[in-house]
Design an enzyme around this catalytic site. Structure first.
Site, PDB file in Angstrom:
ATOM      1  CB  CYS A  67      43.190  45.852  30.436  1.00 16.31           C
ATOM      2  SG  CYS A  67      43.644  44.235  31.042  1.00 16.31           S
TER       3      CYS A  67
ATOM      4  N   GLY B  98      39.593  47.355  35.332  1.00 12.96           N
ATOM      5  CA  GLY B  98      40.559  46.383  35.827  1.00 12.96           C
ATOM      6  C   GLY B  98      40.956  46.688  37.253  1.00 12.96           C
TER       7      GLY B  98
ATOM      8  CG  ASN C  70      41.403  46.877  26.599  1.00 14.87           C
ATOM      9  OD1 ASN C  70      40.547  47.685  26.283  1.00 14.87           O
ATOM     10  ND2 ASN C  70      41.086  45.699  27.084  1.00 14.87           N
ATOM     11  N   GLY C  71      43.002  43.843  25.573  1.00 17.25           N
ATOM     12  CA  GLY C  71      42.603  42.893  24.542  1.00 17.25           C
ATOM     13  C   GLY C  71      43.152  41.514  24.832  1.00 17.25           C
TER      14      GLY C  71
ATOM     15  CB  CYS D 138      33.720  44.699  22.358  1.00 19.65           C
ATOM     16  SG  CYS D 138      32.977  43.837  23.750  1.00 19.65           S
TER      17      CYS D 138
ATOM     18  CE1 TYR E 101      29.473  43.852  34.499  1.00 16.53           C
ATOM     19  CE2 TYR E 101      31.483  43.606  33.245  1.00 16.53           C
ATOM     20  CZ  TYR E 101      30.820  43.528  34.433  1.00 16.53           C
ATOM     21  OH  TYR E 101      31.477  43.139  35.565  1.00 16.53           O
TER      22      TYR E 101
ATOM     23  CB  SER F 125      26.682  47.434  34.776  1.00 14.32           C
ATOM     24  OG  SER F 125      26.732  46.259  35.524  1.00 14.32           O
TER      25      SER F 125
ATOM     26  CG  ASP G  13      22.146  42.567  36.323  1.00 16.62           C
ATOM     27  OD1 ASP G  13      22.872  43.576  36.117  1.00 16.62           O
ATOM     28  OD2 ASP G  13      22.551  41.577  36.966  1.00 16.62           O
ATOM     29  CG  ASP G  14      25.105  44.267  33.156  1.00 12.97           C
ATOM     30  OD1 ASP G  14      25.004  44.385  34.391  1.00 12.97           O
ATOM     31  OD2 ASP G  14      25.967  43.533  32.616  1.00 12.97           O
TER      32      ASP G  14
ATOM     33  CB  CYS H 142      29.505  37.054  23.951  1.00 16.31           C
ATOM     34  SG  CYS H 142      28.931  38.744  23.774  1.00 16.31           S
TER      35      CYS H 142
HETATM   36  O1  LIG Z   1      25.434  35.703  36.022  1.00  9.68           O
HETATM   37  P1  LIG Z   1      26.632  36.043  36.799  1.00  9.68           P
HETATM   38  O2  LIG Z   1      27.782  35.080  36.530  1.00  9.68           O
HETATM   39  O3  LIG Z   1      26.399  36.193  38.265  1.00  9.68           O
HETATM   40  O4  LIG Z   1      27.203  37.445  36.244  1.00  9.68           O
HETATM   41  C1  LIG Z   1      26.369  38.530  35.887  1.00  9.68           C
HETATM   42  C2  LIG Z   1      26.507  39.663  36.850  1.00  9.68           C
HETATM   43  O5  LIG Z   1      27.887  40.128  36.898  1.00  9.68           O
HETATM   44  C3  LIG Z   1      27.931  41.520  36.650  1.00  9.68           C
HETATM   45  O6  LIG Z   1      27.940  42.252  37.840  1.00  9.68           O
HETATM   46  P2  LIG Z   1      29.269  42.866  38.489  1.00  9.68           P
HETATM   47  O7  LIG Z   1      29.109  42.823  39.955  1.00  9.68           O
HETATM   48  O8  LIG Z   1      30.505  42.239  37.933  1.00  9.68           O
HETATM   49  O9  LIG Z   1      29.310  44.339  37.878  1.00  9.68           O
HETATM   50  P3  LIG Z   1      28.620  45.720  38.316  1.00  9.68           P
HETATM   51  O10 LIG Z   1      29.091  46.036  39.687  1.00  9.68           O
HETATM   52  O11 LIG Z   1      29.078  46.657  37.311  1.00  9.68           O
HETATM   53  O12 LIG Z   1      27.143  45.533  38.254  1.00  9.68           O
HETATM   54  C4  LIG Z   1      26.676  41.809  35.860  1.00  9.68           C
HETATM   55  O13 LIG Z   1      26.274  43.147  36.003  1.00  9.68           O
HETATM   56  C5  LIG Z   1      25.666  40.842  36.425  1.00  9.68           C
HETATM   57  O14 LIG Z   1      25.004  41.380  37.552  1.00  9.68           O
HETATM   58  N1  LIG Z   2      41.470  42.447  29.819  1.00  9.24           N
HETATM   59  C1  LIG Z   2      42.547  42.710  29.098  1.00  9.24           C
HETATM   60  O1  LIG Z   2      42.520  43.523  28.218  1.00  9.24           O
HETATM   61  C2  LIG Z   2      43.784  41.876  29.429  1.00  9.24           C
HETATM   62  C3  LIG Z   2      45.052  42.262  28.694  1.00  9.24           C
HETATM   63  C4  LIG Z   2      46.028  41.088  28.637  1.00  9.24           C
HETATM   64  N2  LIG Z   2      45.516  40.078  27.736  1.00  9.24           N
HETATM   65  C5  LIG Z   2      46.255  40.504  30.026  1.00  9.24           C
HETATM   66  O2  LIG Z   2      45.768  39.421  30.332  1.00  9.24           O
HETATM   67  O3  LIG Z   2      46.904  41.150  30.819  1.00  9.24           O
END
Ligand SMILES: O=P(O)(O)OC[C@H]1O[C@H](OP(=O)(O)OP(=O)(O)O)[C@H](O)[C@@H]1O
Ligand SMILES: NC(=O)CC[C@H](N)C(=O)O
Length: 599
Positions: free
Chosen positions: A113, A139, A213-214, A348, A354, A395, A457-458, A548
């Site tokens: 968020c 978001g 946010n959180g 984080c 990302y 990303s 990719d990220d 993570c």
């Molecule tokens: O392994 P998966 O479950 O497929 O998820 C990973 C993908 O999701 C994200 O992309 P996203 O389209 O959300 O973000 P972006 O548009 O910023 O690249 C990230 O950059 C990867 O490409």
């Molecule tokens: N991604 C977030 O920070 C979410 C904020 C809050 N926990 C919600 O679900 O609305």
């Protein structure tokens, strides 16, 4: 019986400003009263350890006992409804508009968020909407703004993008010089209008709006406790508990209610509150989620999740809200309090990988620089003979640039991203979702045909995107496809505001690198090793959360994330406590084969 507050106060010798340190039961408060705003907030990127020394001085708050404390232990002080018609708490002073738009849902890691708060600008709500545009990547499920004018709260919110929710007419319904705003991606509570923030509530001493946010890891137990004491919840968002905690706090004034509420919260929160006369910004003691402070030329104070929002509204970045800090802005100036004694922050790392925009400075570091370095390291540690380096936009772009520069191989746009498909394109069924990647990313045959291609990719979460991309690139005629991932394998779910799927659904938790390579069909695959990532952060490495990648949680979640495939829709029903049913009734129901499931 009224709770006795024990208060420690420290005064910081600083021209035209004072710093106080207070302990309120188990919570320590550092009050930084500033009569001169410009003096107070003149620092550049303030780091956790940049707080100055404190001198002790007696100070009395609400006539309670005052205790002196030692300054040295604090030298290293460290440094997340719109009211809507279904919200039934007494809100005599609130005017609300809801806007409906389409909503999507997906199974990728959802963005964070974004929050914004503005104090002291006649165009507060307009600036908020602009800032929310800048934070849109954090978001896309819903957006809202609450503004206060003449003690009246005005609120506009809706499901969808900022541009879906706000227009000139809507913004004109938000008068006043103080406002807060929110763009939402749900972590708790479904993606429905009722959960779109900011939330507004009326309590005994006024009204308060909040944007978060959180994610509170003890949300369910807090909610159960509050419900046991008579609270009636109107949303299924974790964020609502904070309003109930404030309303039921026995402390006064408002600031101490906020502190009291935070004492009960566990997990990640960067919060902005708005009252009739105050803007309050809070960051949890671990500083999981970012929150920065800036100022406009006219003196208006701005809080935002990322510096890109400050840039857009011509606010100068001044500093981060420090982990554990509560910053209060009102007509008397700015006060700063600290919720706890020194703690190592756990910011984080995924913000750098990302979430955040590359033009933002997050946790005092340029996101662009981080990603470029991640790419360079990949090129150094996992080189491969290739003809072209391409990115998975958006990303993956900066890391790919870093990789290409280091490898001395041309970077080209081998995948074109449709900007009419959101960051989280969603389809309810896997079959249709598979088209999502194809709809969003189109290969450029001229760049790929006959080439040995490195694709950066990220991250890989479930592996859906990577496997589709490898296929698309091979179909476009590439001779070889080498995937390079600018982060370590994601093996554990996040409980601090990133809606990653359950552990079981994470591909790196189920397969080793070679198995993933086979699954996605690439010729080679390499991740950024965790140790390398840490060494890149140098002295700052201990100040980040890597849960993570490691499964080591700085704040233990009360319960594990349910497998989304088993997620229950009753989560969003207004049918009582969300706490798992653990008592005899549950056992009896189970024995009787009733369809009650504990999540
Ligand atoms: O392994 P998966 O479950 O497929 O998820 C990973 C993908 O999701 C994200 O992309 P996203 O389209 O959300 O973000 P972006 O548009 O910023 O690249 C990230 O950059 C990867 O490409
Ligand atoms: N991604 C977030 O920070 C979410 C904020 C809050 N926990 C919600 O679900 O609305």
């Amino acid at each position: 019986m009224k709770r006795q507050k024990k208060v420690f106060v420290f005064k910081y010798q600083y021209p035209s400003s004072s710093f106080f340190f207070i302990s309120c039961s188990s919570v320590f408060l550092l009050i930084m009263a500033a009569s001169n705003l410009s003096t107070l907030c003149s620092s550049s990127h303030s780091k956790p350890s940049s707080f100055p020394l404190f001198n002790t001085q007696s100070f009395s708050v609400n006539s309670n006992t005052v205790f002196l404390n030692n300054t040295n232990s604090f030298q290293t002080l460290l440094s997340h409804s719109t009211h809507n018609p279904r919200y039934t708490l007494p809100l005599p002073c609130t005017k609300t508009t809801n806007t409906f738009a389409s909503v999507n849902d997906d199974e990728k890691p959802r963005e964070e968020c974004g929050v914004v708060g503005i104090y002291g600008d006649p165009e507060a709500s307009r600036l908020c909407s602009l800032a929310l545009h800048a934070l849109q990547h954090r978001g896309q499920e819903g957006a809202g703004i609450v503004a206060v004018h003449d003690n009246l709260f005005h609120s506009v919110n809706g499901v969808g993008l900022v541009s879906d929710v706000f227009n000139e007419a809507k913004l004109s319904e938000l008068p006043g010089s103080c406002a807060i705003g929110h763009v939402r991606y749900s972590t708790a509570g479904h993606s429905k209008l009722v959960n779109v923030q900011p939330f507004v509530a009326g309590y005994r001493f006024g009204s308060v709006a909040v944007a978060h946010n959180g994610n509170f890891v003890n949300y369910r137990s807090l909610r159960a406790k509050l419900e046991d004491n008579g609270s009636i919840f109107n949303t299924t968002s974790d964020t609502e508990v904070v309003l109930h905690l404030i309303a039921t706090s026995k402390h006064r004034p408002f600031l101490l209610r906020v502190v009291d509420a935070c004492e009960n919260l566990k997990g990640a929160y960067s919060l902005v509150f708005l009252t009739e006369d105050k803007l309050v910004a809070v960051r949890d003691p671990f500083g999981f989620r970012p929150l920065v402070m800036g100022r406009r030329k006219n003196g208006a104070v701005v809080f935002a999740s990322e510096t890109c929002a400050l840039d857009l509204i011509d606010a100068t970045y001044e500093r981060e809200v420090n982990p554990g800090e509560v910053v209060v802005v009102d007509h008397t100036g700015i006060q700063s309090l600290c919720l706890v004694t020194h703690q190592e922050p756990k910011q984080c790392i995924f913000e750098h990988i990302y979430f955040a925009l590359p033009n933002s400075v997050v946790f005092g570091r340029s996101v662009y620089e981080s990603r470029r370095k991640f790419g360079e390291i990949l090129a150094t540690e996992s080189p491969v003979e290739c003809d072209v380096v391409i990115a998975v936009p958006d990303s993956g772009v900066v890391a790919a640039l870093g990789y290409a520069a280091k490898a001395g191989v041309p970077f080209q746009q081998g995948l074109i991203r449709s900007h009419y498909v959101g960051r989280t394109f969603i389809e309810p069924s896997q079959k249709i979702r598979d088209f999502g990647v194809k709809l969003k990313l189109s290969p450029v045959r001229g760049v790929l045909e006959g080439k040995r291609v490195v694709v950066v990719d990220d991250s890989i979460v479930r592996g859906t995107t990577s496997s589709k991309i490898v296929r698309l690139i091979k179909e476009a005629g590439a001779k070889e496809v080498h995937m390079r991932i600018a982060c370590p394998p994601i093996v554990a779910s996040c409980y601090y505001g990133v809606d990653t799927p359950s552990k079981e659904e994470l591909i790196s938790n189920r397969m080793n690198v070679e198995e993933i390579r086979k699954f996605i069909g690439s010729d080679s695959l390499a991740f950024l090793p965790l140790d390398t990532l840490k060494s890149l952060l140098e002295d700052d490495a201990p100040n980040y959360c890597y849960a993570c990648f490691s499964g080591k949680y700085p704040v233990q979640p009360d319960e594990l994330k349910p497998n989304s495939l088993n997620k229950l829709d009753w989560e969003d029903a207004f049918n009582g406590s969300l706490k798992p049913i653990e008592d005899e009734v549950w056992a009896r129901n189970q024995e009787a084969g009733n369809n009650i499931v504990s999540v």
